[in-house]
Design an enzyme around this catalytic site. Structure first.
Site, PDB file in Angstrom:
ATOM      1  N   ASP A   1       0.851  -1.196   0.000  1.00  0.00           N
ATOM      2  CA  ASP A   1       0.000   0.000   0.000  1.00  0.00           C
ATOM      3  C   ASP A   1       0.891   1.253   0.000  1.00  0.00           C
ATOM      4  O   ASP A   1       1.890   1.317   0.737  1.00  0.00           O
ATOM      5  CB  ASP A   1      -0.901  -0.013   1.249  1.00  0.00           C
ATOM      6  CG  ASP A   1      -1.980   1.045   1.167  1.00  0.00           C
ATOM      7  OD1 ASP A   1      -3.089   0.705   0.707  1.00  0.00           O
ATOM      8  OD2 ASP A   1      -1.721   2.206   1.556  1.00  0.00           O
ATOM      9  N   ILE A   2       0.541   2.219  -0.841  1.00  0.00           N
ATOM     10  CA  ILE A   2       1.338   3.453  -0.908  1.00  0.00           C
ATOM     11  C   ILE A   2       1.020   4.308   0.329  1.00  0.00           C
ATOM     12  O   ILE A   2      -0.155   4.470   0.684  1.00  0.00           O
ATOM     13  CB  ILE A   2       1.015   4.234  -2.205  1.00  0.00           C
ATOM     14  CG1 ILE A   2       1.255   3.332  -3.428  1.00  0.00           C
ATOM     15  CG2 ILE A   2       1.860   5.505  -2.300  1.00  0.00           C
ATOM     16  CD1 ILE A   2       0.783   3.909  -4.742  1.00  0.00           C
TER      17      ILE A   2
ATOM     18  N   GLU B   1      -4.807   2.537  -4.132  1.00  0.00           N
ATOM     19  CA  GLU B   1      -3.341   2.493  -4.147  1.00  0.00           C
ATOM     20  C   GLU B   1      -2.850   1.213  -3.484  1.00  0.00           C
ATOM     21  O   GLU B   1      -1.786   1.172  -2.888  1.00  0.00           O
ATOM     22  CB  GLU B   1      -2.706   3.713  -3.486  1.00  0.00           C
ATOM     23  CG  GLU B   1      -3.456   4.513  -2.441  1.00  0.00           C
ATOM     24  CD  GLU B   1      -4.071   3.785  -1.252  1.00  0.00           C
ATOM     25  OE1 GLU B   1      -5.112   3.112  -1.469  1.00  0.00           O
ATOM     26  OE2 GLU B   1      -3.559   3.900  -0.127  1.00  0.00           O
TER      27      GLU B   1
HETATM   28  N1  LIG Z   1      -5.009   9.492  -8.307  1.00  0.00           N
HETATM   29  C1  LIG Z   1      -5.710   8.457  -7.896  1.00  0.00           C
HETATM   30  N2  LIG Z   1      -6.136   8.412  -6.599  1.00  0.00           N
HETATM   31  C2  LIG Z   1      -6.818   7.348  -6.182  1.00  0.00           C
HETATM   32  C3  LIG Z   1      -7.126   6.283  -7.061  1.00  0.00           C
HETATM   33  N3  LIG Z   1      -7.822   5.359  -6.332  1.00  0.00           N
HETATM   34  C4  LIG Z   1      -7.944   5.829  -5.089  1.00  0.00           C
HETATM   35  N4  LIG Z   1      -7.336   7.029  -4.969  1.00  0.00           N
HETATM   36  C5  LIG Z   1      -7.208   7.873  -3.801  1.00  0.00           C
HETATM   37  O1  LIG Z   1      -6.275   7.269  -2.930  1.00  0.00           O
HETATM   38  C6  LIG Z   1      -6.501   7.796  -1.627  1.00  0.00           C
HETATM   39  C7  LIG Z   1      -6.310   6.718  -0.600  1.00  0.00           C
HETATM   40  O2  LIG Z   1      -6.212   7.321   0.642  1.00  0.00           O
HETATM   41  P1  LIG Z   1      -6.261   6.557   2.013  1.00  0.00           P
HETATM   42  O3  LIG Z   1      -7.018   5.261   1.835  1.00  0.00           O
HETATM   43  O4  LIG Z   1      -6.775   7.509   3.036  1.00  0.00           O
HETATM   44  O5  LIG Z   1      -4.801   6.172   2.313  1.00  0.00           O
HETATM   45  P2  LIG Z   1      -3.449   6.973   2.346  1.00  0.00           P
HETATM   46  O6  LIG Z   1      -3.646   8.430   2.174  1.00  0.00           O
HETATM   47  O7  LIG Z   1      -2.538   6.316   1.359  1.00  0.00           O
HETATM   48  O8  LIG Z   1      -2.957   6.682   3.798  1.00  0.00           O
HETATM   49  P3  LIG Z   1      -2.282   5.394   4.346  1.00  0.00           P
HETATM   50  O9  LIG Z   1      -2.685   4.243   3.490  1.00  0.00           O
HETATM   51  O10 LIG Z   1      -2.806   5.248   5.723  1.00  0.00           O
HETATM   52  O11 LIG Z   1      -0.828   5.618   4.313  1.00  0.00           O
HETATM   53  C8  LIG Z   1      -7.921   8.402  -1.650  1.00  0.00           C
HETATM   54  O12 LIG Z   1      -7.798   9.808  -1.551  1.00  0.00           O
HETATM   55  C9  LIG Z   1      -8.477   7.991  -2.983  1.00  0.00           C
HETATM   56  O13 LIG Z   1      -9.318   8.994  -3.537  1.00  0.00           O
HETATM   57  C10 LIG Z   1      -6.690   6.378  -8.423  1.00  0.00           C
HETATM   58  O14 LIG Z   1      -6.911   5.492  -9.244  1.00  0.00           O
HETATM   59  N5  LIG Z   1      -5.992   7.461  -8.780  1.00  0.00           N
END
Ligand SMILES: Nc1nc2c(ncn2[C@@H]2O[C@H](COP(=O)(O)OP(=O)(O)OP(=O)(O)O)[C@@H](O)[C@H]2O)c(=O)[nH]1
Length: 389
Positions: free
Chosen positions: A266-267, A309
């Protein structure tokens, strides 16, 4: 090249009228299908050609010596055997599209010899002033012309090549005799030849249309299959394809007691990337992470974007220690990579949960669950780390 260009223009004009997207179709593939149809049409020559040679040779002995008739029959059998062998080799070798031109040449030579042999008969067996003989020759010529129209039409080139000797004979032979009757026969032959060519080309066009549609359908099916199993943003497997693969790997691993490991990736703080740099940069980050994971694993491993992500990497034939080494390698490479998009650039990190299939996990869902829990622990422990236990 020249051949392909002319064929391509022929196909293009056809598909413009039938509104098919021919540019995306594989022309040599269509040519190969045409050859298959041509050869299939001629399959019954196996019985028919020797039978016709036998009957024709027997009738011939009315006008020529039996030795000459027998020799003609023998040559006819040998030529038929030769082209049937070429057909059978073509079918057996299941040629590739790139070999289509080569096979077309081989078939043209083998079957062309057969047509020349029959057309030649109409020249030398002609008996001046013998009307019964002329009727016999006319029957042979018209029979050959009709059969060629029906059977050789899948390939335009082969059809015209097969027709050429018969048409020349049909239109010129009666002129060797004097009189209105023979002149009329020659004129009739010209009309009949034009009609047969027209009908043959019409059949050819329809078959070509069918082959183009078939080819287009095949490509659409492949695209659909691709869409159903691939993640559009990264080109890796999607959740559905991953789960199918993973279920089979779990069964295989349990059956043969082979190790199987899973990485949940996970990013970190991905939301911030989106918020600070925009969605386009976020997408670029996802693409780069997918690319690095794919580069750092074996061909037999399976990378998938499970959503957002989050990625999964299934490592068949890989125990927890090796899986941890792989995970650490991926983590380090991503931490060292500066992702850029347009004039923006950002460093990113990932967290990874690693799990190995053991007796405690009975299926892929419990393995995913375990890896997910460890991923959560990695996040809790400060991110940018690999958690194995
Ligand atoms: N650009 C982009 N953003 C995406 C995509 N799919 C999901 N997201 C975004 O990815 C973000 C995921 O955020 P969180 O689940 O809060 O996780 P995080 O910010 O990585 O935090 P941690 O996982 O706790 O480190 C959300 O803001 C989604 O809108 C995509 O295909 N493209």
């Amino acid at each position: 090249m020249k051949q392909e260009a002319s064929h391509s223009s022929g196909l293009s004009s056809l598909t413009r009228s039938s509104s098919l997207n021919i540019e995306s179709l594989e022309l040599s593939e269509i040519r190969l299908q045409q050859l298959h149809l041509y050869v299939d049409n001629h399959q019954h020559d196996r019985l028919l050609a020797p039978m016709l040679s036998l009957i024709t040779g027997s009738v011939l002995s009315v006008w020529v010596s039996w030795q000459v008739a027998a020799l003609w029959m023998l040559i006819s059998f040998l030529i038929t055997r030769n082209y049937l062998r070429v057909y059978s080799n073509f079918k057996k070798s299941a040629p590739q599209a790139k070999d289509a031109y080569q096979w077309e040449r081989r078939i043209a030579m083998a079957h062309g010899l057969h047509m020349l042999h029959w057309a030649g008969l109409s020249m030398w067996a002609w008996q001046p002033g013998n009307f019964a003989n002329h009727i016999f020759i006319a029957m042979i010529v018209m029979g050959l012309m009709s059969a060629t129209t029906a059977m050789s039409s899948p390939s335009k080139r082969l059809f015209l090549l097969d027709m050429l000797p018969i048409i020349i004979i049909a239109c010129t032979r009666p002129l060797f005799e004097q009189g209105l009757l023979y002149n009329s026969m020659a004129a009739l032959s010209v009309c009949f030849s034009i009609l047969m060519i027209h009908v043959g080309l019409q059949i050819h066009q329809n078959l070509l249309k069918m082959l183009c549609l078939q080819q287009e359908r095949k490509q659409l099916m492949m695209e659909l299959e691709n869409m159903a199993t691939t993640d559009a943003l990264t080109g890796t497997s999607n959740r559905r394809a991953f789960m199918t693969f993973a279920r089979e790997e779990v069964i295989r691993s349990q059956r043969y007691q082979h190790p199987l490991s899973l990485l949940m990736i996970d990013i970190d703080h991905f939301k911030r990337v989106n918020d600070n740099f925009g969605h386009a940069m976020g997408d670029q980050v996802i693409r780069v992470v997918a690319e690095i994971i794919s580069e750092e694993c074996r061909h037999s491993d399976r990378v998938a974007r499970l959503g957002g992500e989050e990625f999964a990497l299934l490592l068949p034939e890989c125990g927890i220690c090796l899986a941890e080494v792989t995970a650490e390698r991926i983590r380090q490479r991503i931490a060292q990579t500066l992702v850029s998009h347009g004039d923006q650039a950002s460093n990113i990190t990932i967290s990874i949960g690693v799990a190995e299939l053991t007796a405690a996990q009975r299926d892929i869902d419990s393995l995913l669950d375990l890896a997910d829990k460890r991923l959560y622990r990695a996040k809790q422990a400060g991110r940018n780390r690999v958690e194995t236990a």
